[in-house]
Enzyme design. Structure first.
Site, PDB file in Angstrom:
ATOM      1  N   HIS A 196      44.089  30.764  46.776  1.00 55.96           N
ATOM      2  CA  HIS A 196      44.721  31.893  46.254  1.00 55.96           C
ATOM      3  C   HIS A 196      44.355  33.155  47.150  1.00 55.96           C
ATOM      4  O   HIS A 196      43.573  33.202  47.920  1.00 55.96           O
ATOM      5  CB  HIS A 196      44.050  32.143  44.782  1.00 55.96           C
ATOM      6  N   LYS A 222      41.193  37.024  43.557  1.00 61.90           N
ATOM      7  CA  LYS A 222      40.936  36.350  42.382  1.00 61.90           C
ATOM      8  C   LYS A 222      39.574  36.219  42.225  1.00 61.90           C
ATOM      9  O   LYS A 222      38.745  35.794  43.217  1.00 61.90           O
ATOM     10  CB  LYS A 222      41.522  34.995  42.709  1.00 61.90           C
TER      11      LYS A 222
END
Length: 257
Positions: free
Chosen positions: A144, A148
């Site tokens: 990600h 995040k």
């Protein structure tokens, strides 16, 4: 016309979902809530649920905010008896208990990932794990963007849970091996998290056997898939009875229709 309250409307998914809804004729965003006081949208945005006027007609809530907002959402949802789509990740076990209790009072839709493709991936890895058995080691790698907060991702854990549920919950999850001095056991699922750049979301499941490897992966190319999924979830949920719903159920109902 279904009226949506969008919680977290000034976040990463703000313009994505606003643009998706604007192109539809079966729903509209009637207002938004966000702690960040920006005027980015045509609909009114309030910095707290307590500021939402009592006479605002809200049919459903889509939440794409932060797990710390859960208590405020629960209080508002219960006070107005409104169904809610929880598209936020990072919930603790205590939070999940609260969400389960909430689903006994209103309709709640919660999925760790709002992509229908991920629902299909979960189904595929369940079948693969059942077919391959103990002859293959299982590893999950999720990637990600560097903003995040939670790791591993809720989706990676949901994939691991799907495999585990298909095989009598025999697997142990291993998140970090650098402190372990031991061979890999047969009944473990390794879960690794990568954070970097603007990766939207990649999830890869590796089945490693002797002389062959099977890889099943899903790559999100834009946040649009999560926005589309959240809006579909809202339309699916708004007339449902009290209970807990998820993307797997939505996908199955779509197949059965």
């Amino acid at each position: 016309m279904i009226n949506i309250l969008f919680n977290g409307c000034n976040g990463r998914m703000g313009n994505v979902i606003a643009d998706i809804v604007e192109k539809r004729d079966d729903c509209q965003i009637i207002c938004g809530v966000d702690v960040v006081d920006n005027k980015n949208h045509d609909f009114p945005v309030y910095t707290s649920f307590c500021h939402v006027p009592a006479d605002t007609k809200i049919d459903i809530i889509i939440d794409f905010s932060h797990f710390s907002a859960l208590n405020g959402i629960i209080e508002f949802v219960q006070s107005r008896n409104i169904p809610v789509v929880l598209a936020t990740t990072g919930y603790s076990s205590e939070d999940l208990d609260k969400i389960k209790a909430l689903s006994e009072k209103v309709a709640v839709f919660r999925s760790a990932n709002m992509s229908i493709g991920i629902s299909l991936l979960k189904n595929l890895v369940q079948k693969a794990a059942t077919f391959l058995g103990d002859d293959f080691d299982i590893e999950i790698v999720e990637r990600h963007h560097n903003q995040k907060l939670d790791a591993p991702s809720g989706t990676a854990l949901a994939i691991a849970d799907a495999i585990n549920e298909a095989d009598n919950n025999k697997y142990e999850y291993i998140y970090d091996r650098h402190s372990r001095s031991a061979k890999r056991s047969k009944h473990e699922i390794g879960i690794s998290a990568v954070r970097g750049g603007n990766i939207v979301g990649d999830h890869e499941v590796i089945f490693a056997g002797n002389n062959e490897i099977l890889e099943i992966n899903h790559k999100a190319l834009s946040r649009g898939i999560f926005g589309e999924g959240a809006v579909k979830a809202a339309l699916y949920l708004w007339d449902k009875p009290v209970g807990m719903y998820n993307m797997d159920m939505l996908a199955q109902d779509s197949l059965d229709a």
